[in-house]
Design a protein around this motif. Structure first.
Motif, mmCIF file in Angstrom:
data_model
loop_
_atom_site.group_PDB
_atom_site.id
_atom_site.type_symbol
_atom_site.label_atom_id
_atom_site.label_comp_id
_atom_site.label_asym_id
_atom_site.label_seq_id
_atom_site.Cartn_x
_atom_site.Cartn_y
_atom_site.Cartn_z
ATOM 1 N N MET A 99 34.952 54.663 24.002
ATOM 2 C CA MET A 99 36.046 54.361 23.090
ATOM 3 C C MET A 99 36.643 52.995 23.419
ATOM 4 N N GLU A 100 37.524 52.540 22.531
ATOM 5 C CA GLU A 100 38.243 51.302 22.774
ATOM 6 C C GLU A 100 39.137 51.441 24.005
ATOM 7 N N SER A 101 39.297 50.343 24.725
ATOM 8 C CA SER A 101 40.116 50.337 25.933
ATOM 9 C C SER A 101 41.575 50.671 25.619
ATOM 10 N N THR A 102 42.229 51.278 26.591
ATOM 11 C CA THR A 102 43.676 51.508 26.520
ATOM 12 C C THR A 102 44.414 50.655 27.548
ATOM 13 N N LEU A 103 43.707 49.713 28.171
ATOM 14 C CA LEU A 103 44.300 48.899 29.246
ATOM 15 C C LEU A 103 44.937 47.612 28.739
ATOM 16 N N GLY A 104 44.731 47.287 27.468
ATOM 17 C CA GLY A 104 45.312 46.057 26.940
ATOM 18 C C GLY A 104 44.519 44.831 27.342
ATOM 19 N N HIS A 105 45.225 43.804 27.819
ATOM 20 C CA HIS A 105 44.612 42.504 28.124
ATOM 21 C C HIS A 105 45.011 42.046 29.528
ATOM 22 N N PRO A 106 44.532 42.759 30.558
ATOM 23 C CA PRO A 106 44.924 42.386 31.926
ATOM 24 C C PRO A 106 44.313 41.049 32.340
ATOM 25 N N VAL A 107 45.070 40.319 33.107
ATOM 26 C CA VAL A 107 44.620 39.042 33.673
ATOM 27 C C VAL A 107 44.714 39.144 35.192
ATOM 28 N N PHE A 108 43.718 38.617 35.878
ATOM 29 C CA PHE A 108 43.584 38.814 37.324
ATOM 30 C C PHE A 108 43.810 37.502 38.070
ATOM 31 N N GLU A 109 44.770 37.547 38.979
ATOM 32 C CA GLU A 109 45.065 36.390 39.829
ATOM 33 C C GLU A 109 44.050 36.366 40.956
ATOM 34 N N THR A 110 43.264 35.303 41.024
ATOM 35 C CA THR A 110 42.261 35.172 42.077
ATOM 36 C C THR A 110 42.523 33.904 42.873
ATOM 37 N N ALA A 111 41.756 33.725 43.921
ATOM 38 C CA ALA A 111 41.899 32.523 44.743
ATOM 39 C C ALA A 111 41.513 31.269 43.976
ATOM 40 N N PHE A 112 40.831 31.447 42.827
ATOM 41 C CA PHE A 112 40.315 30.298 42.092
ATOM 42 C C PHE A 112 40.826 30.254 40.655
ATOM 43 N N GLY A 113 41.989 30.824 40.427
ATOM 44 C CA GLY A 113 42.569 30.782 39.106
ATOM 45 C C GLY A 113 42.707 32.166 38.495
ATOM 46 N N ARG A 114 43.387 32.224 37.355
ATOM 47 C CA ARG A 114 43.640 33.481 36.659
ATOM 48 C C ARG A 114 42.559 33.706 35.602
#
Length: 392
Positions: free
Chosen positions: A219-234
């Motif tokens: 099914m379609e995601s229910t998590l939305g649009h998460p963005v991940f902060e990494t050592a090399f940018g988001r």
């Protein structure tokens, strides 16, 4: 795809890519073609002979480019080497499931070694890279056996590579959520350069077109649009079909993404004319870098399936045309990897370019989110009627 896989069918000959055709032009014409089609000629990165030789010996196309930003007085450059990896499956789809997965792991390990030795900081793999793209057969077994937990065998396989090369890995898998009734999702697991799992993102838009009727699996995601902060940018991950939805890219950017990956599995007869446009347009519209990644090869399955369009049943979807590339917020883009070969594309980008282009074009300043929020909310109402004015 190896000889055993190809023996199941005789796919038509595929061209390697537009760049091979461009190479036949005169230098002057070629420069004009790149300026018009790709924004500008990017600096090509040359790797040491040993790395080039090792890649070639393994049948891996290795390309490298630089996308610079203007020097600033108050900020140092934010240089990040972003890698896209594309690959074909290895064994025939009739082989035992574990053997298929393990063979793909081994092959992608070779590709990751090349990317790591080339200095990649963030690596993106293609959609459901650990398996054939079997969803559109609409068969459950044996393909759902390839679904894994977020911390399952495929993620465990990748963690040592993240640690060894100090690189973030975007790991798209078929996820089985064992904690929630074994539900299956199309997921990207984000592995930190430390080897830890930062989190997961899921596919927001599920295709229902031709063979690609994937709603029978997840099914379609229910998590939305998460963005991940990494050592090399988001980073954000817009999985496959989501690239056709401009709002999907926009929301990852609004949540702070600086690089948006688009791991995909798409075929020549369906969306190739769109491929070079959508991720590039998203980079321009949202002041971000985008990375389009597509698998390669023709995957042949043991049982025929139908598209529901009146055409004869068939055993393959068509040719996955590769052509992975990186696009920049100023409209520039790299040449693509091959349409037919496994490959690693490493692009050194300066993330300062995002803000520089934002300041120059001001799309965020002029995008009128408040107006569109009201209009979209109204349009989502089942009783909505379009605002059309007609002559009396």
């Amino acid at each position: 795809m190896n000889a055993d896989s190809q023996s199941m069918a005789a796919p038509k000959r595929e061209i390697e890519g537009l760049e091979k055709i461009f190479d036949q032009l005169s230098t002057e014409d070629r420069d004009d073609v790149f300026r018009i089609l790709y924004g500008k000629q990017l600096e090509r990165v040359q790797y040491d002979g040993i790395l080039e030789t090792d890649a070639a010996a393994k049948g891996i196309e290795l390309k490298g480019y630089r996308i610079p930003a203007a020097p600033e007085q108050m900020r140092a450059p934010r240089l990040v080497k972003v890698a896209a990896i594309q690959n074909a499956i290895v064994l025939p789809t009739t082989a035992p499931i574990k053997d298929q997965r393990d063979a793909i792991h081994k092959r992608v390990g070779e590709l990751l070694d090349i990317a790591g030795r080339a200095g990649a900081n963030v690596v993106g793999l293609q959609e459901a890279w650990h398996m054939p793209f079997a969803f559109c057969t609409r068969e459950r077994l044996p393909w759902t056996e390839m679904a894994e937990a977020v911390d399952g065998p495929t993620t465990k396989f990748l963690i040592p590579y993240a640690q060894k090369y100090n690189m973030v890995i975007v790991n798209p898998i078929l996820e089985r959520d064992e904690a929630k009734d074994d539900v299956i999702w199309n997921t990207a697991v984000i592995i930190s350069n430390t080897g830890r799992i930062i989190g997961r993102s899921r596919k927001n838009h599920i295709p229902r077109v031709g063979d690609f009727n994937e709603s029978t699996y997840y099914m379609e995601s229910t998590l939305g649009h998460p963005v991940f902060e990494t050592a090399f940018g988001r980073i954000g991950v817009n999985i496959c079909y989501g690239r056709h939805h401009p709002q999907n890219w926009m929301m990852y950017a609004l949540n702070g993404a600086e690089i948006i990956f688009n791991p995909s599995a798409t075929i020549g007869g369906l969306s190739e004319p769109l491929w070079g446009i959508e991720a590039r347009n998203a980079a321009i519209a949202n002041h971000v870098f985008t990375v389009g990644i597509n698998r390669v090869g023709t995957e042949v399955f043991p049982n025929e399936f139908s598209s529901g369009n009146g055409k004869p049943a068939h055993k393959d979807f068509g040719h996955f045309f590769g052509s992975s590339y990186v696009a920049a917020p100023d409209g520039a883009r790299t040449p693509a990897l091959s349409r037919t070969s496994d490959g690693v594309l490493v692009t050194e980008v300066d993330l300062n370019l995002n803000r520089q282009v934002k300041d120059h074009w001001g799309f965020r300043m002029t995008q009128r989110l408040d107006m569109y929020a009201k209009s979209i909310t109204a349009a989502a109402d089942p009783d909505y009627r379009p605002h059309i004015i007609r002559e009396n």
